[in-house]
Design a protein around this motif. Structure first.
Motif, mmCIF file in Angstrom:
data_model
loop_
_atom_site.group_PDB
_atom_site.id
_atom_site.type_symbol
_atom_site.label_atom_id
_atom_site.label_comp_id
_atom_site.label_asym_id
_atom_site.label_seq_id
_atom_site.Cartn_x
_atom_site.Cartn_y
_atom_site.Cartn_z
ATOM 1 N N PHE A 250 0.834 -1.197 0.000
ATOM 2 C CA PHE A 250 0.000 0.000 0.000
ATOM 3 C C PHE A 250 0.877 1.258 0.000
ATOM 4 O O PHE A 250 1.381 1.678 1.047
ATOM 5 C CB PHE A 250 -0.932 0.005 1.214
ATOM 6 C CG PHE A 250 -1.836 -1.194 1.276
ATOM 7 C CD1 PHE A 250 -2.908 -1.316 0.399
ATOM 8 C CD2 PHE A 250 -1.600 -2.216 2.182
ATOM 9 C CE1 PHE A 250 -3.737 -2.420 0.431
ATOM 10 C CE2 PHE A 250 -2.424 -3.329 2.229
ATOM 11 C CZ PHE A 250 -3.492 -3.432 1.347
ATOM 12 N N PRO A 251 1.075 1.859 -1.189
ATOM 13 C CA PRO A 251 1.829 3.115 -1.241
ATOM 14 C C PRO A 251 1.044 4.240 -0.554
ATOM 15 O O PRO A 251 -0.168 4.375 -0.758
ATOM 16 C CB PRO A 251 1.973 3.386 -2.743
ATOM 17 C CG PRO A 251 1.655 2.080 -3.413
ATOM 18 C CD PRO A 251 0.680 1.394 -2.518
ATOM 19 N N ILE A 252 1.711 5.025 0.245
ATOM 20 C CA ILE A 252 1.078 6.168 0.910
ATOM 21 C C ILE A 252 1.327 7.406 0.059
ATOM 22 O O ILE A 252 2.436 7.942 0.031
ATOM 23 C CB ILE A 252 1.624 6.372 2.335
ATOM 24 C CG1 ILE A 252 1.442 5.099 3.162
ATOM 25 C CG2 ILE A 252 0.936 7.550 3.017
ATOM 26 C CD1 ILE A 252 0.014 4.648 3.317
ATOM 27 N N THR A 253 0.305 7.826 -0.674
ATOM 28 C CA THR A 253 0.445 9.001 -1.546
ATOM 29 C C THR A 253 -0.609 10.064 -1.260
ATOM 30 O O THR A 253 -0.535 11.157 -1.810
ATOM 31 C CB THR A 253 0.348 8.590 -3.030
ATOM 32 O OG1 THR A 253 -0.947 8.034 -3.286
ATOM 33 C CG2 THR A 253 1.432 7.567 -3.388
ATOM 34 N N THR A 254 -1.607 9.741 -0.425
ATOM 35 C CA THR A 254 -2.661 10.694 -0.090
ATOM 36 C C THR A 254 -2.977 10.617 1.398
ATOM 37 O O THR A 254 -2.591 9.664 2.090
ATOM 38 C CB THR A 254 -3.960 10.399 -0.877
ATOM 39 O OG1 THR A 254 -4.512 9.160 -0.403
ATOM 40 C CG2 THR A 254 -3.703 10.315 -2.375
ATOM 41 N N ASN A 255 -3.710 11.601 1.881
ATOM 42 C CA ASN A 255 -4.137 11.579 3.276
ATOM 43 C C ASN A 255 -5.042 10.382 3.564
ATOM 44 O O ASN A 255 -5.006 9.823 4.663
ATOM 45 C CB ASN A 255 -4.868 12.879 3.621
ATOM 46 C CG ASN A 255 -3.938 14.075 3.665
ATOM 47 O OD1 ASN A 255 -2.736 13.918 3.900
ATOM 48 N ND2 ASN A 255 -4.476 15.265 3.436
ATOM 49 N N LEU A 256 -5.855 9.990 2.583
ATOM 50 C CA LEU A 256 -6.724 8.843 2.784
ATOM 51 C C LEU A 256 -5.912 7.555 2.939
ATOM 52 O O LEU A 256 -6.241 6.700 3.776
ATOM 53 C CB LEU A 256 -7.705 8.709 1.614
ATOM 54 C CG LEU A 256 -8.783 7.624 1.751
ATOM 55 C CD1 LEU A 256 -9.619 7.849 3.012
ATOM 56 C CD2 LEU A 256 -9.670 7.597 0.507
ATOM 57 N N ASP A 257 -4.842 7.414 2.147
ATOM 58 C CA ASP A 257 -3.953 6.267 2.310
ATOM 59 C C ASP A 257 -3.402 6.230 3.732
ATOM 60 O O ASP A 257 -3.342 5.169 4.371
ATOM 61 C CB ASP A 257 -2.779 6.341 1.332
ATOM 62 C CG ASP A 257 -3.194 6.299 -0.113
ATOM 63 O OD1 ASP A 257 -4.240 5.703 -0.418
ATOM 64 O OD2 ASP A 257 -2.472 6.889 -0.942
ATOM 65 N N ASP A 258 -2.994 7.382 4.214
ATOM 66 C CA ASP A 258 -2.428 7.465 5.552
ATOM 67 C C ASP A 258 -3.478 7.104 6.606
ATOM 68 O O ASP A 258 -3.179 6.432 7.593
ATOM 69 C CB ASP A 258 -1.883 8.869 5.805
ATOM 70 C CG ASP A 258 -1.091 8.962 7.098
ATOM 71 O OD1 ASP A 258 -0.082 8.230 7.203
ATOM 72 O OD2 ASP A 258 -1.492 9.716 7.994
ATOM 73 N N PHE A 329 0.775 2.233 -7.313
ATOM 74 C CA PHE A 329 1.860 1.254 -7.444
ATOM 75 C C PHE A 329 2.451 1.301 -8.843
ATOM 76 O O PHE A 329 3.678 1.261 -9.015
ATOM 77 C CB PHE A 329 1.331 -0.142 -7.134
ATOM 78 C CG PHE A 329 2.398 -1.207 -7.101
ATOM 79 C CD1 PHE A 329 3.249 -1.320 -6.026
ATOM 80 C CD2 PHE A 329 2.550 -2.102 -8.160
ATOM 81 C CE1 PHE A 329 4.236 -2.304 -5.992
ATOM 82 C CE2 PHE A 329 3.525 -3.078 -8.141
ATOM 83 C CZ PHE A 329 4.369 -3.181 -7.046
ATOM 84 N N ALA A 330 1.585 1.410 -9.860
ATOM 85 C CA ALA A 330 2.055 1.458 -11.243
ATOM 86 C C ALA A 330 2.858 2.724 -11.529
ATOM 87 O O ALA A 330 3.819 2.700 -12.305
ATOM 88 C CB ALA A 330 0.867 1.362 -12.199
ATOM 89 N N SER A 331 2.476 3.826 -10.924
ATOM 90 C CA SER A 331 3.114 5.107 -11.218
ATOM 91 C C SER A 331 4.403 5.322 -10.437
ATOM 92 O O SER A 331 5.388 5.845 -10.976
ATOM 93 C CB SER A 331 2.151 6.263 -10.908
ATOM 94 O OG SER A 331 1.003 6.195 -11.726
ATOM 95 N N TYR A 332 4.425 4.901 -9.165
ATOM 96 C CA TYR A 332 5.503 5.322 -8.274
ATOM 97 C C TYR A 332 6.415 4.201 -7.790
ATOM 98 O O TYR A 332 7.506 4.476 -7.290
ATOM 99 C CB TYR A 332 4.909 6.022 -7.040
ATOM 100 C CG TYR A 332 4.026 7.186 -7.371
ATOM 101 C CD1 TYR A 332 4.521 8.312 -8.033
ATOM 102 C CD2 TYR A 332 2.678 7.167 -7.032
ATOM 103 C CE1 TYR A 332 3.699 9.384 -8.341
ATOM 104 C CE2 TYR A 332 1.842 8.236 -7.342
ATOM 105 C CZ TYR A 332 2.357 9.340 -7.997
ATOM 106 O OH TYR A 332 1.538 10.399 -8.302
#
Length: 352
Positions: A250-258, A329-332
């Motif tokens: 799970f990449p953390i890229t947004t506040n919702l991810d966090d 995941f695909a982008s980063y």
């Protein structure tokens, strides 16, 4: 890692509580996730198969629906419990779907994982002279051998001598050339991985391993992979197989991810439990900023060795959020691991 797909367990509820998905919504959303993943360039859409549970079960209608609405993504399973299957009917369905999808089917098959029903395959009409679990595993392997024979176009049924003359035998129809090179066996031990190599099929390392030696989950899987590839070379098959491992990433890229995952501070470590009476190892969850994930995944010996990684997705969180995970995941992350986005046409082994 050349390819990555998603693996959905397909959980749902009764649909009676506010905001709770029922079976209809879960299946429809699975199709939407598959379509969105195809647009991103994700290589595969895979689904677990469980019976007598509020989860994904009979996979062929779902895979067909996704294949009909996509053009590139591989559709498959991880895994079909062979104890519940008629091997020749499964071969017919698999070949028909493979032809309809332009050879984009990839079926993970195995003995299966623990089920809520006690010897549930007997309720499906299949039984063994000894209901011991080890014998049930042997039953799965025997059925798998017959399935492989059918998929490979072997003539299995005696023909009507009045129509064909004496001695004629018939193969299962339809027949889809090359499908056998997109069949995987789900291996929970290193010994099973070697067995899969001897059968001439790809190897899907299980989401849990019925081994607990003190080594990490990644190290146990790497041993599986190394022994599988050595056994494959010794068997002298004439094509190069594929190997997959599954991970919760799970990449953390947004506040919702966090909010959902970031508070786990890097994810959960490997876990040890008891499955079918055996001490088993479950893989860790990877959570973090993309650069941290890249570093951690490069250090995972099984991810480094496998050509395909399956991301287990939280399907209950809906279409948009799951596609966000896959796109992040695909982008980063995936490009730094060697990912090659999907292109039109089948993904299969090649001559070696």
């Amino acid at each position: 890692m050349k390819a990555f797909g998603f693996l959905s367990f397909g959980h749902y509820g009764s649909g009676s509580a506010p905001g709770e998905y029922g079976a209809k919504e879960a299946l429809q959303q699975a199709v939407e996730i598959g379509v969105g993943a195809d647009e991103i360039g994700v290589n595969g859409a895979y689904f677990r198969v469980h019976h007598f549970a509020e989860q994904a079960a009979s996979p062929m209608p779902l895979l067909a629906a996704i294949a009909a609405k996509t053009s590139r993504i591989e559709v498959g399973t991880g895994v079909i419990d062979m104890r519940y299957e008629n091997p020749l009917y499964l071969a017919e369905e698999a070949a028909a779907l493979d032809l309809l999808s332009d050879q984009r089917v990839a079926l993970g098959i195995s003995r299966g994982s623990p089920e809520p029903a006690d010897h549930g395959w007997e309720a499906f009409g299949y039984s063994h002279t000894d209901s011991d679990d080890a014998k049930a595993a042997n039953m799965a392997r025997a059925k798998f051998a017959r399935f492989l024979s059918a998929v490979r176009g072997e003539e299995l049924a005696p023909a009507d001598p009045m129509q064909f003359g004496p001695g004629k035998k018939l193969r299962v129809e339809p027949y889809s050339p090359g499908l056998d090179q997109r069949v995987w066996w789900g291996a929970g031990t290193a010994a099973t991985a070697e067995w899969a190599a001897a059968q001439g099929v790809n190897m899907m390392s299980s989401t849990l391993l019925t081994e607990a030696t003190g080594a990490s989950f990644g190290e146990l899987q790497r041993d599986q992979i190394d022994r599988y590839r050595a056994a494959w070379q010794a068997a002298d098959h004439n094509w190069t197989p594929r190997v997959s491992v599954s991970r919760s990433i799970f990449p953390i890229t947004t506040n919702l991810d966090d909010l959902y995952f970031g508070r786990r501070s890097g994810g959960q470590g490997d876990q040890i439990g008891i499955i079918d009476g055996a001490r088993s190892t479950f893989g860790k969850t990877y959570v973090g900023e993309p650069d941290d994930l890249i570093e951690s995944l490069k250090a995972d010996p099984a991810v480094e060795a496998a050509d395909t990684v399956l991301l287990t997705i939280p399907s209950q969180l809906g279409v948009d959020y799951n596609l966000h995970i896959l796109e992040s995941f695909a982008s980063y992350v995936a490009p730094a691991l060697g990912w090659e986005p999907s292109t039109a046409g089948p993904v299969t082994g090649h001559a070696g």
